[in-house]
Every structure is written in structure tokens, then in C-alpha cells.
Design an enzyme around this catalytic site. Structure first.
Site, mmCIF file in Angstrom:
data_model
loop_
_atom_site.group_PDB
_atom_site.id
_atom_site.type_symbol
_atom_site.label_atom_id
_atom_site.label_comp_id
_atom_site.label_asym_id
_atom_site.label_seq_id
_atom_site.Cartn_x
_atom_site.Cartn_y
_atom_site.Cartn_z
ATOM 1 N N SER C 82 1.349 -0.347 -0.154
ATOM 2 C CA SER C 82 -0.060 0.098 0.127
ATOM 3 C C SER C 82 0.746 1.099 -0.375
ATOM 4 O O SER C 82 1.944 1.530 0.933
ATOM 5 C CB SER C 82 -0.793 -0.042 1.282
ATOM 6 O OG SER C 82 -1.370 1.289 1.644
ATOM 7 N N LYS C 161 -4.964 -7.459 -2.747
ATOM 8 C CA LYS C 161 -4.686 -6.768 -3.391
ATOM 9 C C LYS C 161 -5.207 -7.155 -5.117
ATOM 10 O O LYS C 161 -5.160 -8.155 -5.507
ATOM 11 C CB LYS C 161 -3.067 -6.936 -3.689
ATOM 12 C CG LYS C 161 -2.922 -5.715 -4.488
ATOM 13 C CD LYS C 161 -2.621 -4.491 -4.124
ATOM 14 C CE LYS C 161 -2.354 -3.229 -4.694
ATOM 15 N NZ LYS C 161 -0.906 -3.242 -3.961
ATOM 16 N N SER C 231 -6.612 -3.571 -0.795
ATOM 17 C CA SER C 231 -6.055 -2.156 -1.662
ATOM 18 C C SER C 231 -6.283 -2.598 -3.437
ATOM 19 O O SER C 231 -6.282 -3.807 -3.809
ATOM 20 C CB SER C 231 -4.216 -2.599 -1.240
ATOM 21 O OG SER C 231 -4.108 -2.135 0.043
#
Lengths: 370, 370, 370, 370
Positions: C82, C161, C231
Site C-alpha cells: 500500500s 490486492k 487495496s
């Protein structure tokens, strides 16, 4: 010898597929690549890691093709990237390669010559000071000899990339009692560019070595190099130099020219350098002329007086958008409007690189008649 | 009637001394001021308070000179400010005033005409939707009549400023069950501009009212007004309109022309509009021609395709620098390079205002022969 | 099995020396590394290339140590970064490795378990939509089985992710007639996070699969996963999952706990999760307790109402500083003040990840009595 | 005398309705307002015009109520605004007014005392130098006498707002041969704060006047004032001072206390100052205690070493987000987490104001027992 110049659009510093394809196709011989100059999509400031990322990606790619180690590639090929593609600018790389041997045949007119050089490692105490100036001057002289350019006026562009200091590095230097040029990362970047610029100016005789004095740096802006284009970044530890000019010892259809840009509105400088190369913007280059463009390099800066042609600008007062981002976007758009091309190397921070408040433009083009 | 146009450089929205001096000197009659358009040094986005600040400062100044209340001045005079003087642009205002009565003497050629209009207050549910479109169209028609311009093709610039919604206002509307055009302040600004642009296009017949349908908005970019320039901001509650054109009922040395800008590199559009007015940039306006420029208005936008002339730009992916700041700085520099003048009204957010990915340019100039 | 957790400060994504030293020293076995989660110094938005850069650097390093290809490392080890270390936050990585075999000896209490999974490649039409939701749910179920965690309540943190779309990718998809979730890169990032969060919630039974419906996404914020942390970024083409929990099948001194954060001021949630693990901030963890911290993961978001505890915030109206940069800096500082530690994984964009306007915190710590 | 303190949330600097309502209701007597301190929603840097805008709006409002001219109000009432409400912070103002006469009745314990002072106009050559230091010291001494505070240790907060120089002003000064402290607007802001801080320290005996020497400024960070909070901005031409302390000559339920903040993680300093006033955060103030808070003032800065508690931060290397924006958002969130209140005056740029790398916190609260 013959210098080849290829441009590739690369939007993601981790994706070098377009160059990989050219290497696979044999368009470019990986072992003959001597330098890569480019624009990356970061902010072009201290915390711009796109420059280092693209360097790593390219070194890996070339090493995979030549069998060299990554370290060997990095030691041999300057990767000089300026971050910041504000406005209409396109992230891209310009790959320089050199083909040996065909110097004695064909067209005898001066052609594009390219050479590279590196200084040794620079200490925090050298960066932005006399140490970096002298090391750069030596490296530029060496590159000029390597390029077989005898006269300084045949040198048209000297790109330098030098190291700078992060906040942590500055603080550690001060803790050890080592003074640094600039007490912030941003200032350190500026001092590094300035030292490189004076190095180029000394090597080319633009400033007389006997009259040089460190107190001129960031103070006497009437002293400058007309062909230096200097960047700095945390991703290098030495000064890397790429020198471009025209030489009778080189062959091929490419030539280079340059002009000063007197200020950020100097469209005349842009038109003039194109006309020097036989290209005619009316008001923009037509498609035929655009195809002759091989590469464009521009250096610019926000006028430190806070004005342009007597009218205030706001670049230096803006707390949210860095002055370098302002000026790159502005001058880049002006040049793109005239050339019709957005793959321009436009770099801010032109202290002592061209007239104060302005900068310079260098263009490589194919001969118009060819 | 005669329209007067005065430009003043104003770098601080709280400092209106240059206009105050002109009022004190009698150069401008405060009661004859009908509109002020300008660029302020903020970011030009939702949280740009420089527009409201300058409006307050000007209203106070004019009220002090005319004896009107501040509220009366604000209700009578549109203050339309676009924030964001990226790159070489200079914060400034253009003050329009109208001198009555000398319509029947002297030169009978069409001259600059100016008129203003206001919609009623717009509800959160109207902003960016049919309600704002229709209210704007009505106001534009009224301004056209007031300017005594009979043919839509004699209208060359319609500046609109409309309201938009903050995050809090959006959230409060949603809590009351009121849908809003756009779920973020940034989107609300865009929808407001779009509704204003469709309003102008309907009023001038650029889009046939019978074929208009809200689903075209922010979708069918082949529909646009060629003369609308729309801004939005939290500092207004109604749409304010300033309409400019040429009319045989007006007198004086000023004329206006406009051209589309096809994309962000369209230097030809810039040159053409200047030549329409008898001015010759080669490549930049010479000092004599620069003095004839009375005002320049430009609308532009980052191409939503992510490319310009087939090459990628990075404006829409930049998390740190808003795309509007990118494009204003770029197109502003291109126009400044051609005109040699940085006091340009350059406004981003050109959705349905000129060709998609481009925008328009309008210029007011003194007659060349005068 | 035994999960090991090592944190390293890494300020430059191209410099992975601290991990290299640990590999050289044998502290970490490169082949046993199963995941790396970290914070990089970019802006954490679409044009943040520090995530990809660090991934490339780590893959190269691990490949050099294991003899695997870089591609094989990347396919085996999720690198989930991140961007954005606003305020006091420190760029760092947390390396998870798994030591097999000692499951049957020693302490029989539940210990930290870790597992990873990947979805297949996601098409532009899947991103932010049902396709990504279902693929994520399948991958989370697979990771839970691999971690030998039987009960959903023993899962305390699921980091995902996923891919997102650049402006160019969105424009190309639209040109092919492919609809995308979100019409801007920023919106695409949000939709990707949301789809991942719903995938986690379905897999863990936090939302009943029969009641799930795409229309809940970015609309019904009462539906959320209490342990998802999602994310998105341009640097991945599949969803990568790292699942953490406590399991009796694992050994070692580490445990994990989590708590919701009700809003950006919820210091009580921070204190509670530390106390769950036997750590006592009064008001900050003392040095002994700080040493027991192995890793801290925080998810947060700017309250979409535009207020915090009834008072306005300005995060969503700021045109210069992205709301995610605001909130990471704020919540990161709050957690750092309580823990006394700045190497926190603090990630913005908590849509459907914890209570609306808040988020969650998960902490791995050494047992207090050990 | 009795000092009254009222806080109002004001999100738009042009909208002072909440204070107008209080004046209309008679809650505050406009003629008794002696100072206004607040946070505005700008960037808090050189080009933040929200401070000037709010000053203008408030001066107009008060003048309309008292019958004074706007100029008279501005000359009488310091309006000291710090821009930048990053993260959870709320734009707001704190209005100080003084009720005369009831000093001899009731509770005889020391109560909040407030006084103001102004220096004369400062020249560009004074700003950030000895001239500003001495003028500030004189003004602080005068304010202390006016507040009837005999002992320096009873002074708990001295807010100073001083002028700074824009790029244009710096360039004009240099053209006239006038040296300036700092060669950029950003640096000028810092030097102005530093000069103000030394002025406070000299007046209160925190630094011995005989040992003061300009070379300490921005160099010897072991010298500082523990109660100074200094801002600078283009909107003022003199130093404005608001001094707060406790005095037996004043009456009322309010008291003030302050504590140093040793660094950006010093939650203990925050808790301690609240406990000094009888308030107990566990970990956050409960609603009853929150209601006793009248105002909170915090000064902070990004540690110039580039680290916090030995770990790197990235604030000073960030080219897109100014370090002051980073630190205000971080420390503001920490204090808001403990107090449960976002209407905090949090100001960056704490050079020589509290311990290096930290700052200070001052709190006004109602007596707990009352």
C-alpha cells in the site's frame, strides 16, 4: 561510427515491452546501446522513484539480452531520467546506440555524435560544490574526446545526472559535522544541478576556469552553460554524462542543433532551432516534418523574479504544486504545440543552464533532404 | 452603446487597488460596470476560496463607489472567476462596462456587445440536471435580446458560472432522499458545467431542443456548444451569464472572434482566431499587435481517452496534481507563447464546450486598422 | 507449522538491503517466505509506481537466493504493498515465512496461522463487479483451508490486492464496448477494493451469499467485512490474498487479534485490540510492550458524510491533497501515538471493510507471558 | 475582568453566519471582542488566501455591528488564522471577548486572562531578523502588563502572527539591494515564525537577552520558547500578538494550562495537559469532560532529522504534499483521538517553539468542579 536514436513510449516504469520487442526484432543491438534518456511519470522531485524503477527495469532487460550482469550494464550505460510528464507530455525513452565502422563511406557531412562518461562516486561534501564541478568538467572533456568533437561549438547538448541528498542523508552528514550544499532535499537537488552545469561550462570554455569561483553558484545567473541540461536524483551516486554534438568523424542522417530559450514564452527559440534543421513549423510541423524529429530536449525554469515579461506568475508561491511541475507542464506544452509531438524531454531546474528565467532546447532530426 | 474592456493584474484576491485607482481616476465609471471575469490564484477546484474572496473584495469596492449595498452590487454584476493560474498564467480581472447612448454616431461596423443574465436559485436537485439546463437556456436567450444580437452566429462567447455541491451538501441531500448529479464535489462541479453548456447550446440552436435529452449529458460528446465556457463553484447559488458578441447596434473599436480548439496541441486554432481579428503571430504577436489584445478566453480539458494525438498523457492518472491543473497550465502556456501575453482566462472542464478533448478560444481585440 | 513475522524499514523501493542481510545471515529462509505486506513511500493512488518497484526488487532478491525465476517468485509470493506513508508513518515491509513440521511439540495454544491464495486473471469487465467478488470468495475459502482455520471467527485479517484500470485501459475498454466499474482510475480503484471486500465477506459468512446482490456495492454500507483489508493497483492482474488467523494446528509465540474502528477518532478500538493481546497502553505502550508488537494493520477512510462526530472535515473537498492521503496520515498518527511505533500498515479506502466511516485494526503480537 | 471564549465551526471563510447569529442573539458583545484565533480550510502555506478572506469577512461583520470602520476593527482585533485542516481537523474560530468590572466578586482563584498587542509595520529587511525579534519582545511585554500577569510562568500561550514575503516581494527587495531572511516564500514564512518565537522567549526570560544572538536562529534548536505559537502569512504587515495566561486579577470558570510535546508521538504530553486541568482521557475524554474543553492550541513540526523515534518519516522528502500539511494532519489526529474533539488549532512550523521535532499544547477548560 554512426549514432542511432530510437524513441519508445513507456508509460509504466516496470513495463519495458516496447524496447524488448525492438531487441527481439534486432532493430537495436543490445550491446551497442550506449545511453538512455527519458521522461518518467513521477513527480520529478526528491521522492520520485520512477526514475530508479525504470533504470532497474532497463538494466534487467539489457542484461538478459547481452548476458552481462545488471551491475555491469548500469556501470556502462547511463540511464538518465527526468520525472514529471505534466500536461500533454508523454513518458518515453530515447535509446542511443552506436554502430561502429562505417565512418569512411558515404556522406561526409558532420553527423550526430554521442559519447558518455561517468565521474567517480561523490561524497555528501562534494555534492553541489567544487568537488562535483571539477569531476564533471573532467568527465565532459573525456566525453568530448571520445565523441571526436574538436570544437566546443559543435557540442549541442550535454545531459548530466547527478546525486542529491535526502532529508536523512543531510541530517546524518550534519551529525558527522559535514556541511552540505543545501539544508533540504529540494535545495540539495538544485545545488547538484548547479555544480553539474558549472562543470559543463568549464569544460566547454563557456566560463573561464581561472575566473570560476564557488560564490557564483546560485548567485551570478549571468554565468551559464548554453548546452548543459542537468538533473539530480537519489537514484545515482556518481555524475553520469551523455554528450551530443555533430562531428565529421560520424556518419548517418541525424544532426543536432540547439538554441537558448530566453524565457518561458520564447516560442521563437523553438521555431528557430527547428528551422536550423530545415524543419518549418507554420505554426506547427506538418506530418512529414514531424517524422523527421528524432528527439527533443528542453530545459526550463520558473523565473525567479516571480514574473514573466513583467507580469506576475504564481509558480513560486504555490504550496501544493511544485514550481518545477508548473514550468515543465507549461514549456512542454508550448514546444509540443509547435512540434506537434508530446514525446519531449522537458526538464525543470535550469539554474545556470541557459539564460536566467529561460533555458534551452536541443533537437535531433533527420536531414531534410534525405 | 459602447462596451469597454479593462484588464487589471490582481495577484491577491484581497487587494483590488489597481481597480480602485481606475475608479478614483475616473477611467471606469463604477455604476457602468456590468460584469467582471477573471482568474484567481487558487487551485480552481472545490476548495478554492479565492473566487469568493475576490468577489467579496470587488463588491465592497464597487459598493463603496456607487453607494449601493454589497448585496445590490452582487445581484447586478456577475463576478465570474476561474481559479488556477498554473504555469505562466497571471491572476487578473477583465472588467466590462457599458457606456450608453453613442450608438448612432461614427463607425457603423458591428462592435463588441455585452449582456448579462441570472437564473433564479438552483436547488441541489436541479444542479447538473434538466432544471439547470432549462434555466440557463432561458437566461442566455434573455442576454442575447439584451445585447441586441439577432443571429446566434454573432454570439462568440458565453461565460456561465453555476453552483456546485460540497461533500456535506451532497450528503445532506442524500439524507433527505434528494438525488444529486454526481456523488462527489468534483463530479458535482463537472455536472454543473455540463448543464450550463447544454443550456447555452439549446439557446443558440447548436442542439435542437426537441432532440435534447438528459442522457446525452457526459455521454454523447459529439454534442456541444462552440461558444460556451462554463465554470462552477461553491460561491454562487444561481447561474450567472455573461454573453459576448458583435452587434451593429453597438459602437467602439472592439471586436470579438472565436475558434474551436480541436485538442490541447491545436496551435492552429489559436493562430486562426488572432488572424480573424487582423493580428499576425509570427510565431508570436509583435508588441504592436499585443497592445491590440483586450482579452483572451480559453476553455480546455484533458482528453478523456488518456491520449493526445495518439500518445498517452498522464493527466488523468495523477493522484497529486488534479487533471484540471495540468491542462490549464499546458494550454495556457501554448496560448501565451503565441500571444506573448499571460493575462489569459484559461478554464478547464470543457465537457460539451467545444470538440471533445479540446475546447475553444475567444479573443477581443481592437480593430487593426484603428 | 510455525509462522514467522519480520519487519524491515525500507525507505527506497529499490533498496532491499535490510532483507538481503537477513537472508544472508540465515535469519529468514528465502524459500519459506510466503508473503510480504508493506507500505511504500508513494502517493498510494493510481500513479504510485513504488508498489511495483518494490515488488520487482523483492522478487529479484528472493529469486537470486532461491534460484527460482523472478516469474516463479512472483507467482508464489503475494507482494501486497500500500503506498502512502503520510505523517509519521515509516515505509517498511512485513515478511511472513512458514516453518514446517514442529506442529506437535510444545505449547498447544492457538498460534498465528498464515495462508495465501491467488485468483485467476481478471478481465476489465470483472474488475469491481461480480466476477471479482466470486473469484475472491473462492480464493479466501481456499486460503482458510490451507491455513487449517475451521471457524470464520478465528480469521482476523484478510489482505487482498486486486487490479484496477488506468484512464487508458478504461478508454480502451469503452472503445471495445466493454463497460467498466467506474469511469475514472480513482473510481476503478474503489470498485476493485469493494469487490474484494464483498468476496471476503461472502467467504467468511459475514454476508449471506443468498442475499448478496451487486447493487449493495458502494451503496449499502451497513454490509461489510470486519476483517477484510483491500487495496488495488495497476501493478497486479489477479487478486492476491493473504489470510491471517489463529489456529491450534500452528505453533509459536505469535497471536493475532482485531477490532473494528468505528470512526477516525476511535482510539478505544486501538486500545482494545492491544489489550486483547495483553498489551497495556497508558497512554502509550511502554518499551517492553512495544517490543512484543510484531505487526499492525489498519484500514480507514474519510467519512463520506463530510463530518466526523458531527463536525465537518475537509478531506473530501480538497483538490490538492487526496482524501486517502489525509486519512492515512490522520489515523496512522493516532495508532502510532498509542503504540509508540510508526511501522504501521495503514491503508485507506475502507469501503465495506469495517463500519462506514471507520475501518479496522489487526495486531500481531508475541504472547505477553512468553 | 472576565475572559469569554466561544468556538464556532466555520467551513467557508466567506460565511460567518454562526458568529453573526451569536452577535444578533447578544451572546457575544461585538465591542468586547478582543481577538479571534482560528483554523481555515486553505493549505496553510504562502498562497493560502483563506486567512485573509476570513479576516475580511469577520472585520466586515464586527464593523457592521459596532459601527466602527473595517479599518478600525482590524487595527483593534487581532485575527490570527492558521490555514490547513488536514485529516480530521475542523475549520473553526475561537472568539475571545473581555467583560470588564466583575473582578472583585466571587471566586478568587486565578482565571483565564487575555491581552493583545501589535508591533509597528515591519520592513522586508526586518522580517525574520533582529528587528522583528525586538519588536515582538516589546509587544509581548506590553501584552503581559495589560493582562496583569506578573510572573512569566503564568503565561501559557502566546500566539503571534507575523508577515512574510512572496516571491515577488523577495525579488523586489533584492533588486533594491535589500537582503531578506530566506530566498523563497516558504523560507520567509519560517524565518518570520522564528523571529517571533525568539521575541516571545526574550520577553518571558526563556532566553536571556544578553545571550541572544541572531546566529542562534534556525541553528541552535536547544533555544526555544515553551509557550510561543507563531504563524506567518502574506495577509498581515505587522506582528499581532494574543497572550493567554492565568491571573488572580481575572474572574470566571476558565483556566489555561500547557505542556511541551517532545515529538510527534507524544501522547503523554496531551494526556498530561488535560489532567493538569482535571480532565481524564481514558483513553478519550468522556462527553462530560469534552464539554469542559473551551479551546485547544497545538504547535508541531516534522522532525528535521527525517526520523521519529529513530524510524524514518517521509514528510521532508515529499514533493507533492508539503511537510506542514503532513504534520498538522498527524498531530491533529493524535490530539483529536485523545480529546474526542476536532475543533483544534493545530499549527505547523514550530521552529524554536517547544522542543526540536516536537512543539507544545495549550488547553483552556472550564474548572472541573464548577
Amino acid at each position: 561510427m554512426r549514432a542511432l536514436v530510437h524513441r519508445f513510449t513507456l508509460t509504466d516504469p516496470g513495463n519495458v515491452e516496447p524496447l524488448a520487442a525492438a531487441l527481439d526484432a534486432g532493430t537495436i543491438a543490445p550491446g551497442r546501446i550506449v545511453a538512455v534518456i527519458g521522461k518518467t511519470p513521477g513527480n520529478g522531485l526528491v521522492n520520485d522513484y520512477t526514475r530508479g524503477y525504470l533504470s532497474q527495469s532497463l538494466a534487467l532487460l539489457i542484461a538478459a539480452h547481452t548476458g552481462e550482469t545488471v551491475t555491469a550494464v548500469t556501470a556502462r550505460v547511463p540511464f538518465i531520467f527526468s520525472g514529471g510528464t505534466e500536461g500533454v507530455l508523454t513518458p518515453h525513452i530515447t535509446v542511443f546506440s552506436v554502430v561502429p565502422g562505417d565512418g569512411e563511406t558515404g556522406d561526409s557531412r558532420p553527423a550526430l555524435a554521442v559519447a558518455t562518461a561517468f565521474t567517480g562516486p561523490l561524497e555528501p561534501s562534494d555534492i553541489g560544490r567544487g568537488g562535483q564541478v571539477r569531476a564533471t568538467a573532467d568527465a565532459v572533456r573525456q566525453a568530448m574526446r571520445q565523441a571526436r568533437i574538436e570544437r566546443p561549438e559543435d557540442v549541442h547538448f550535454v545531459q548530466v545526472k547527478g546525486p542529491c541528498l535526502t532529508a536523512l542523508a543531510i541530517s546524518q552528514a550534519h551529525a558527522r559535522g559535514v556541511p552540505t550544499a543545501g539544508d533540504s532535499p529540494d535545495k540539495s537537488m538544485a545545488w547538484s544541478r548547479v555544480a553539474s552545469a558549472f562543470g559543463v561550462a568549464l569544460a566547454l570554455g563557456e566560463i573561464d576556469e581561472q575566473h570560476f569561483d564557488e560564490s557564483m553558484m546560485l548567485r551570478d545567473f549571468s554565468r551559464y552553460s548554453g548546452v548543459a541540461s542537468c538533473s539530480s536524483g537519489v537514484e545515482v551516486a556518481v555524475n553520469e554524462i551523455v554528450l551530443l554534438g555533430n562531428s565529421r568523424h560520424w556518419r548517418g542522417p541525424l544532426r543536432i542543433a540547439h538554441r537558448p530559450m530566453r524565457d518561458a514564452l520564447d516560442i521563437t527559440g523553438v521555431v528557430d532551432v527547428l528551422e536550423d534543421l530545415g524543419l518549418s513549423p507554420r505554426p506547427q510541423l506538418a506530418a512529414d516534418d514531424q517524422r523527421k524529429l528524432a528527439a527533443v530536449f528542453v530545459k526550463c525554469e520558473p523565473d525567479r523574479s516571480g514574473t514573466v515579461r513583467g507580469q506576475p506568475h504564481t509558480m513560486l508561491n504555490d504550496g501544493d504544486m511544485h514550481a518545477q511541475r508548473h514550468i515543465r507542464g507549461a514549456v512542454g506544452a508550448l514546444v509540443a504545440g509547435v512540434t506537434g509531438d508530446t514525446r519531449l524531454f522537458v526538464s525543470g531546474g535550469a539554474e545556470h543552464q541557459g539564460p536566467d528565467g529561460g533555458g534551452m532546447i536541443a533537437v535531433i532530426a533527420h536531414r531534410s533532404e534525405s
